[in-house]
Design a protein around this motif. Structure first.
Motif, PDB file in Angstrom:
ATOM      1  N   GLN A  51     -12.702 -21.808   4.996  1.00  0.00           N
ATOM      2  CA  GLN A  51     -13.091 -23.217   4.870  1.00  0.00           C
ATOM      3  C   GLN A  51     -12.212 -23.933   3.848  1.00  0.00           C
ATOM      4  OE1 GLN A  51     -15.554 -24.951   6.863  1.00  0.00           O
ATOM      5  NE2 GLN A  51     -14.870 -23.116   7.941  1.00  0.00           N
ATOM      6  N   ILE A  52     -10.921 -23.714   3.948  1.00  0.00           N
ATOM      7  CA  ILE A  52      -9.917 -24.368   3.107  1.00  0.00           C
ATOM      8  C   ILE A  52      -8.850 -24.925   4.037  1.00  0.00           C
ATOM      9  CG2 ILE A  52      -8.270 -24.081   1.216  1.00  0.00           C
ATOM     10  CD1 ILE A  52      -9.863 -21.671   0.309  1.00  0.00           C
ATOM     11  N   ALA A  53      -8.568 -26.212   3.898  1.00  0.00           N
ATOM     12  CA  ALA A  53      -7.605 -26.846   4.794  1.00  0.00           C
ATOM     13  C   ALA A  53      -6.208 -26.254   4.631  1.00  0.00           C
ATOM     14  CB  ALA A  53      -7.578 -28.347   4.548  1.00  0.00           C
ATOM     15  N   ALA A  54      -5.882 -25.800   3.413  1.00  0.00           N
ATOM     16  CA  ALA A  54      -4.554 -25.235   3.181  1.00  0.00           C
ATOM     17  C   ALA A  54      -4.333 -23.929   3.937  1.00  0.00           C
ATOM     18  CB  ALA A  54      -4.337 -25.005   1.685  1.00  0.00           C
ATOM     19  N   ALA A  55      -5.391 -23.318   4.455  1.00  0.00           N
ATOM     20  CA  ALA A  55      -5.251 -22.063   5.193  1.00  0.00           C
ATOM     21  C   ALA A  55      -4.714 -22.278   6.593  1.00  0.00           C
ATOM     22  CB  ALA A  55      -6.591 -21.344   5.259  1.00  0.00           C
ATOM     23  N   TYR A  56      -4.565 -23.534   7.029  1.00  0.00           N
ATOM     24  CA  TYR A  56      -4.157 -23.807   8.401  1.00  0.00           C
ATOM     25  C   TYR A  56      -2.871 -24.628   8.459  1.00  0.00           C
ATOM     26  CZ  TYR A  56      -8.956 -22.332   9.064  1.00  0.00           C
ATOM     27  OH  TYR A  56     -10.123 -21.617   9.028  1.00  0.00           O
ATOM     28  N   SER A 100     -14.532 -28.163  14.583  1.00  0.00           N
ATOM     29  CA  SER A 100     -13.900 -29.445  14.272  1.00  0.00           C
ATOM     30  C   SER A 100     -13.108 -29.371  12.980  1.00  0.00           C
ATOM     31  CB  SER A 100     -14.966 -30.540  14.178  1.00  0.00           C
ATOM     32  OG  SER A 100     -15.710 -30.628  15.365  1.00  0.00           O
ATOM     33  N   PHE A 101     -13.596 -28.595  12.014  1.00  0.00           N
ATOM     34  CA  PHE A 101     -12.877 -28.457  10.747  1.00  0.00           C
ATOM     35  C   PHE A 101     -11.526 -27.787  10.967  1.00  0.00           C
ATOM     36  CE2 PHE A 101     -11.737 -25.794   7.117  1.00  0.00           C
ATOM     37  CZ  PHE A 101     -11.634 -26.750   6.116  1.00  0.00           C
ATOM     38  N   VAL A 102     -11.506 -26.694  11.752  1.00  0.00           N
ATOM     39  CA  VAL A 102     -10.260 -25.987  12.014  1.00  0.00           C
ATOM     40  C   VAL A 102      -9.310 -26.863  12.813  1.00  0.00           C
ATOM     41  CG1 VAL A 102      -9.254 -23.997  13.190  1.00  0.00           C
ATOM     42  CG2 VAL A 102     -11.345 -23.723  11.858  1.00  0.00           C
ATOM     43  N   LEU A 103      -9.835 -27.577  13.784  1.00  0.00           N
ATOM     44  CA  LEU A 103      -8.982 -28.442  14.599  1.00  0.00           C
ATOM     45  C   LEU A 103      -8.350 -29.547  13.765  1.00  0.00           C
ATOM     46  CD1 LEU A 103      -7.983 -29.065  17.453  1.00  0.00           C
ATOM     47  CD2 LEU A 103     -10.020 -30.474  17.780  1.00  0.00           C
ATOM     48  N   ARG A 104      -9.127 -30.150  12.900  1.00  0.00           N
ATOM     49  CA  ARG A 104      -8.607 -31.211  12.046  1.00  0.00           C
ATOM     50  C   ARG A 104      -7.581 -30.671  11.058  1.00  0.00           C
ATOM     51  NH1 ARG A 104      -9.766 -33.925   7.132  1.00  0.00           N
ATOM     52  NH2 ARG A 104      -9.628 -36.212   7.327  1.00  0.00           N
TER      53      ARG A 104
END
Length: 478
Positions: free
Chosen positions: A222-227, A337-341
């Protein structure tokens, strides 16, 4: 759709996130699935198939050697000039009318948008100071029109010279040093490669197909930097190091094509061939500022049914019950949705420009679905122009998910490309190193042949007196 709207509303009202994805239990009962921890707490699911086969350690074919010689020049106005100098790019040198050697059909294009860029300007010849050839002096009473000023020779901003040789041979399933890597794109999973994995594993190939972080059964931090692109590329680099063989073939789809290109630059000696399926043009990645994926996560969660329907319309040439079942069975576009964004916002890769792709020396097969609404065919055509050794194949019945729509056609194209090897030209025959006769010897021989008295009968035997004048026979080699 009402259920998705209510879940999104609860996500906005409550502090608990409704987009947490955890590794799901695999429904497959057969072996071949592994969970690899690339980093602490970052676990990826990998399907690794090593079929039972009669191994052949060395390739049966001799293959061929391709000379890769290119000179890439980038000017300050963004202009790209590529000279293909090697035989592998079919750029043989030809002589001009004035006897100078120029490269055959160099690629000269603009890096910026065509609507905003100016027409490429050719570099004038510095030796033409006396004006254009063939121009007569103006007659008396005629006014010579002023000529436009000559443009100065531009200084290149960057020049890259590539000079290497690659040995390319057929990769058969019985070879123990061959491995096939399948990398999916945004919203996919390793299950979209089911037809390809089953096909090549039956032929005896070792197959590796991972799930990207947040996709399929892999963990979803649940960290945006991981994607971001670099985080996902580092994951695939560790997966590649774990399963790589001597000759590795990368097959990427959509966003996975950029990851395959990154691996080809990191390990140029280990990548034998590449396949790009609907990968788009050779442009640097950067997130779009005006995109629906910039909306808050809870809003995207409310719109998830609409996004799934839009993906079905744009990703498949036909939208029937079969295509809907393919999405469901292959776990495609089934991410939070979090992963997609985070995936769409993290597509930042400034190094992946045209020069970066032009430096690739590996043979590449480009597969494009004619009805693809995500990637125009012009982008893959541009990619084929930039790459050194590229083959573009267009499937008329396919769209963006062409490997699921036309599995038989895609499998046939991939297999033919894997077995392809360049034709090695036959060695040139060496000329006999006989010493040419002098003019004096030629005249004496002609006189001897014209004088009938000097002609010896066929039955006559040489005597000891004329041994000094006659040519001695060559001795046989022991």
């Amino acid at each position: 759709m009402l259920t998705g709207f209510m879940e999104g509303l609860l996500c906005c009202l409550t502090p608990k996130s409704a987009n947490v994805v955890v590794p799901a239990e695999s429904s497959e009962t057969t072996d071949g699935y592994e969970f690899v921890e690339v980093k602490p707490g970052r676990v990826l699911r990998v399907r690794h198939v090593v079929p039972e086969r009669l191994l052949v350690e060395e390739p049966t074919g001799s293959g061929g050697t391709v000379s890769c010689k290119r000179k890439i020049t980038v000017y300050r106005n963004g202009q790209l000039f590529i000279e293909n100098l090697g035989d592998g790019a079919s750029a043989e040198l030809k002589n001009c009318q004035n006897g100078e050697a120029e490269p055959n059909t160099p690629v000269e294009d603009e890096l910026t948008d065509c609507g905003k860029s100016s027409v490429p300007v050719s570099i004038p010849d510095s030796r033409s100071d006396s004006g254009p050839p063939g121009r007569e002096a103006p007659a008396d009473g005629q006014v010579d029109l002023p000529q436009p000023p000559r443009k100065r020779r531009r200084k290149p901003k960057r020049t890259v010279v590539i000079d290497c040789e690659r040995k390319i041979s057929a990769c058969k399933g019985t070879h123990a040093d061959v491995a096939l890597f399948f990398i999916h794109g945004v919203g996919g999973s390793l299950d979209i490669w089911k037809s390809q994995v089953d096909f090549f594993s039956r032929l005896g190939y070792e197959v590796i197909a991972p799930d990207l972080a947040g996709h399929g059964a892999s963990s979803a931090p649940q960290i945006a930097a991981a994607y971001t692109f670099y985080a996902l590329a580092e994951d695939m680099r560790l997966i590649f190091k774990r399963y790589a063989r001597k000759r590795n073939i990368l097959i990427g789809h959509s966003y996975g094509v950029s990851i395959c290109t990154f691996l080809a630059h990191e390990y140029p000696d280990q990548i034998h061939k590449m396949v790009m399926i609907n990968g788009g043009g050779p442009t640097a990645l950067e997130p779009s500022l005006c995109s629906i994926f910039n909306l808050p996560t809870c809003v995207l969660h409310c719109l998830s049914p609409l996004l799934a329907w839009s993906f079905l319309k744009a990703g498949f040439a036909r939208q029937g019950a079969k295509e809907k079942q393919l999405l469901k069975d292959n776990n495609a576009f089934n991410v939070s949705s979090f992963v997609l964004r985070a995936m769409m916002s993290g597509q930042y890769w400034p190094e992946g420009d045209e020069v970066y792709h032009a430096e690739l020396t590996v043979p590449i097969l480009l597969v494009h679905g004619m009805h693809d609404k995500f990637v125009p065919i012009e982008e893959d055509q541009r990619m084929a122009e930039i790459l050194l050794m590229a083959f573009l194949k267009v499937l008329e019945d396919g769209s963006h998910m062409v490997m699921m729509e036309c599995p038989e056609a895609v499998n046939t194209l991939l297999h033919e490309f894997i077995l392809w090897e360049p034709i090695t030209p036959p060695p040139q025959k060496k000329e006999s190193k006989t010493r040419p006769e002098t003019a004096k010897a030629q005249s004496e021989n002609s006189k001897a042949a014209s004088d009938p008295s000097n002609v010896r009968p066929a039955t006559a035997r040489p005597t000891s007196s004329n041994n000094n004048t006659e040519e001695r026979p060559n001795k046989a080699k022991k």
